[in-house]
Each structure stands twice: as structure tokens, then as C-alpha cells.
Scaffold this motif. Structure first.
Motif, PDB file in Angstrom:
ATOM      1  N   PRO A 143       0.828  -1.199   0.000  1.00 48.35           N
ATOM      2  CA  PRO A 143       0.000   0.000   0.000  1.00 48.35           C
ATOM      3  C   PRO A 143       0.865   1.253   0.000  1.00 48.35           C
ATOM      4  N   HIS A 145       0.819   3.916   1.804  1.00 49.53           N
ATOM      5  CA  HIS A 145       1.310   4.408   3.096  1.00 49.53           C
ATOM      6  C   HIS A 145       2.555   3.652   3.555  1.00 49.53           C
ATOM      7  N   HIS A 332      -4.342   7.684   2.495  1.00 49.30           N
ATOM      8  CA  HIS A 332      -2.969   7.191   2.652  1.00 49.30           C
ATOM      9  C   HIS A 332      -2.067   8.278   3.223  1.00 49.30           C
ATOM     10  N   VAL A 370      -7.885   2.847   6.901  1.00 52.60           N
ATOM     11  CA  VAL A 370      -6.834   3.084   5.919  1.00 52.60           C
ATOM     12  C   VAL A 370      -6.799   1.902   4.946  1.00 52.60           C
TER      13      VAL A 370
END
Length: 392
Positions: A143, A145, A332, A370
Motif C-alpha cells: 500500500p 502508506h 494514505h 486506511v
């Protein structure tokens, strides 16, 4: 190992109709400003569209993997689309999409000396930047993030933005409905005059006394009026921040106002990059920074948040009419920002924005989880987007 290369850049201009408009009914003139039905919504000065307009950008590699980005382009998304096609796409074809920041610097510098660090050029770059991060995450199986260094939180807190009703009685009733659902923070879109704004605050406060409020003045006041508003809000207590009180270019005025009030003065949606924000932080003109990821891109949003944190100022990402891709990007960034206040939740925009995704992002007025999938963690419904797009 053969490097991955970008082989195509596609733009999708969307203009989606919806029964409820962004920020509710308007008092626009009978003959709205042409073209496309755009109109000013007094006392605010900007033009607005009756539809939800945006630009989506898709980057595809030689391996067939695609990444999606979105620009906050609430009017004339054709303009940043043309910037992408004519100016950015030639520099993207053949590039390794994993080199997100070097590509971003190269794109920024294409028109930098000509005074185009902001505006439509920045909007176009923001969409491409988001697509690059999405693509890099998908290629890495991570992902976004995680690529940004890891998440500080798994759940992003939100505030409800706007009570889109035509009078204070109906706004108060809607606030009470939100409070009954557990909403703790609501931002009012005002700027209708100091007395009128304070009357709206009083009406909403009476209906939902447990809810903390914020006020967005939409850049309508001069320093004297903004000072009166700030003092009136402070006297009432329970106010989170005062957003956009003065003209967006009035750095000195915002700094002066910040010295006159204990309320955090919030700005940032009009800013596109770190160079915009830095002088405001240095002069203590802002107490809450509000970058919009669909106007800055992920790279610049993180740079802005880091600058703000270095000046002990929290970040509260802005989110208005952009759709599901921009929402995912904002989440994010919100996960990866150390000094986060909260994220803006637009109920109608979020509902409309989910139309372009194969599955909705879980969340709402109490916050968002998230996304954990690779890249942005959302899947764009290409068939739907292609059917809705006005041009490619």
C-alpha cells in the motif's frame, strides 16, 4: 532484470450529475455564467459547477499494470487534461514508474521558469503523481502508506463538512441528525456576514450542543470583519478552527489575524506545493494546514505536512468534490502524516465518488479505515469510467 516502463497515459474527464449538489442548493442567477452552467454562488467568489467534475489519469506499463490518479478540477477538467496530454505525457512515456520523486521533479521543472508551479499545471501533476504512487505500490505489492514510511494510524478521524440546507432551522435539524449518529465535529460553510455566521453557529449549537464546530468563511472577509468573527466564535467556545477567513493571497492579513485570536487559522486548499506553504509557516499565519492531495499530489502533500510538523502545526487534509481515487490518496497521506488533526468528510461527494470504484471505501462520518491493498488499495471501474467520460 528488465526495468518496467510507462507505455501509455490516458485521461478521463468526468462530469457527474447528482440530485443533491455540492454544498446544497444555490442562490445563483437565472442566467448562470456560461459555459457549461458554471455560476458564482454569492457571497462566495468562485465559480461552481452544477455537476461533480474531475479528471482521472491512468498510467499503464509494458507489463500491463496500471495506476490511477485524480486532480481536484471542479470546473473545466478539460484544461488539466490537456496539460497532461500535451506537456506531461511525452515526459512520462518510457519512464520507470517506481522513480516517483525524480519523475515528479522533472515534471515540475518543465514549466517552472515560466511561472507555472501552481494552477492547472500543478493540478495535472497532482493527478500524475497520485497515479505514479498507485502504480509503484501495485508493482511492489505494498500500500502507498507503506511506501511513504508506514502508517501512524489504521483509522483516519474525520469531521463532517457542511450542512447543505437553505436556512438555519434546517441546518440545525441536520446537525442534530448527525449528532444522533455519533458525529463529534462539523464544519459550517459560511462567510455570509459576521452576524449571520454567528447566528448559524448559535442555531446549530443549540440543536447539537455536544458537537464541536469549525467555520469555513470561504475567503470573504477583510481583517476587521474576520477579527470580529473570530472573537465572536471564541466567546462561544467549542470551535475547532476558522478556515479561509481572508483573501487567499493575504499572507500578512492572516498573520495579523492569527495574532488577534486564540482560534487556529486554517488555510491550505489553494496551495499547491511546499514553496506556497513555507512563508505562511514562517510568519505564523496558519495554525492548521489543509493541503488537498488532489491539488498537490501525494509527494507534495507529504512535504507540506513535514514542513508543518517542523513548525509544530498540525495537518488536516482538505477534500471537497474530488472522487474515490482522490479520497483514497488522501487517506494514505493522512495515515502517514505524523501530526494529523483530522480529514474532511464530504457526505455527498463521498457518495458520488464511490460510483467510479468497484467497491466502496469503508468509512464515513466517524472516520475511514486506511486502505490496505497494493497501491491506493482501490479498484477503478474502467467500464463505468469509460462510459461516463466526456473525452479520453
Amino acid at each position: 532484470m528488465t526495468p518496467t516502463r510507462i507505455t501509455s497515459v490516458d485521461c478521463f474527464v468526468l462530469k457527474l450529475s447528482n440530485d443533491e449538489r455540492y454544498l446544497g442548493p444555490t442562490n445563483e442567477p437565472a442566467n448562470p455564467t456560461p459555459p457549461a452552467g458554471y455560476a458564482v454562488r454569492p457571497p462566495w467568489r468562485s465559480i461552481y459547477s452544477p455537476r461533480f467534475e474531475t479528471l482521472l489519469v491512468r498510467l499503464t506499463t509494458d507489463s500491463g499494470v496500471s495506476g490511477w490518479g485524480e486532480a481536484l478540477a471542479p470546473v473545466a477538467p478539460e484544461v488539466p487534461a490537456e496539460v497532461v496530454r500535451r506537456l506531461l505525457a511525452p515526459a512520462l512515456i518510457g519512464a520507470d514508474p517506481r522513480h516517483v520523486r525524480p519523475i515528479g521533479v522533472r515534471l515540475r521543472d518543465l514549466m517552472r521558469e515560466r511561472g507555472h508551479l501552481g494552477g492547472h499545471q500543478a493540478d495535472a501533476i497532482a493527478a500524475v503523481d497520485i497515479a505514479l504512487w498507485d502504480l509503484a505500490g501495485r508493482l511492489a505489492g505494498l500500500p502507498v502508506h507503506e511506501l511513504l514510511g508506514g502508517a501512524f494510524r489504521e483509522h483516519v478521524p474525520t469531521y463532517v463538512s457542511g450542512l447543505p440546507r437553505p436556512d438555519d432551522a434546517q441546518r440545525a435539524a441536520l446537525a442534530a441528525e448527525w449528532a444522533a449518529k455519533g458525529v463529534e465535529r462539523i464544519k459550517l460553510h459560511l462567510g455570509k456576514g459576521v452576524a449571520a455566521d454567528l447566528a448559524t453557529v448559535d442555531a446549530v449549537r443549540a440543536a447539537a450542543p455536544q458537537v464541536r464546530l469549525a467555520v469555513d468563511a470561504h475567503w470573504t472577509y477583510d481583517l476587521a470583519a474576520a477579527t470580529r468573527l473570530a472573537r465572536g466564535l471564541t466567546a462561544r467556545g467549542g470551535i475547532e478552527f476558522l478556515e479561509a477567513p481572508l483573501a487567499p493571497e493575504d499572507l500578512a492579513g492572516h498573520a495579523d489575524l492569527a495574532r488577534r485570536t486564540d482560534l487556529p487559522v486554517a488555510v491550505g486548499e489553494a496551495m499547491r506545493h511546499r514553496y506556497d506553504v513555507l512563508p505562511w509557516l514562517r510568519q505564523r499565519a496558519v495554525g492548521l494546514v489543509q493541503p488537498d492531495v488532489a491539488r498537490t499530489g501525494i509527494t507534495e502533500a507529504m512535504a507540506i505536512a513535514e514542513l508543518a510538523a517542523a513548525h509544530h502545526v498540525p495537518t488536516a487534509p482538505h477534500h471537497s468534490v474530488a472522487l474515490g481515487v482522490a479520497l483514497a490518496a488522501g487517506l494514505h497521506v493522512s495515515a502517514a502524516v505524523e501530526h494529523l488533526s483530522c480529514f474532511e468528510y464530504q457526505p455527498t461527494t463521498t457518495e458520488v465518488g464511490q460510483r467510479i470504484l468497484t467497491a466502496p471505501l469503508p468509512g464515513g462520518p466517524d472516520g475511514f479505515a486506511v486502505p490496505t491493498g497494493p497501491g491506493l488499495g482501490v479498484e477503478v471501474d474502467l467500464a463505468t469510467v469509460s462510459a461516463l467520460a466526456e473525452e479520453r
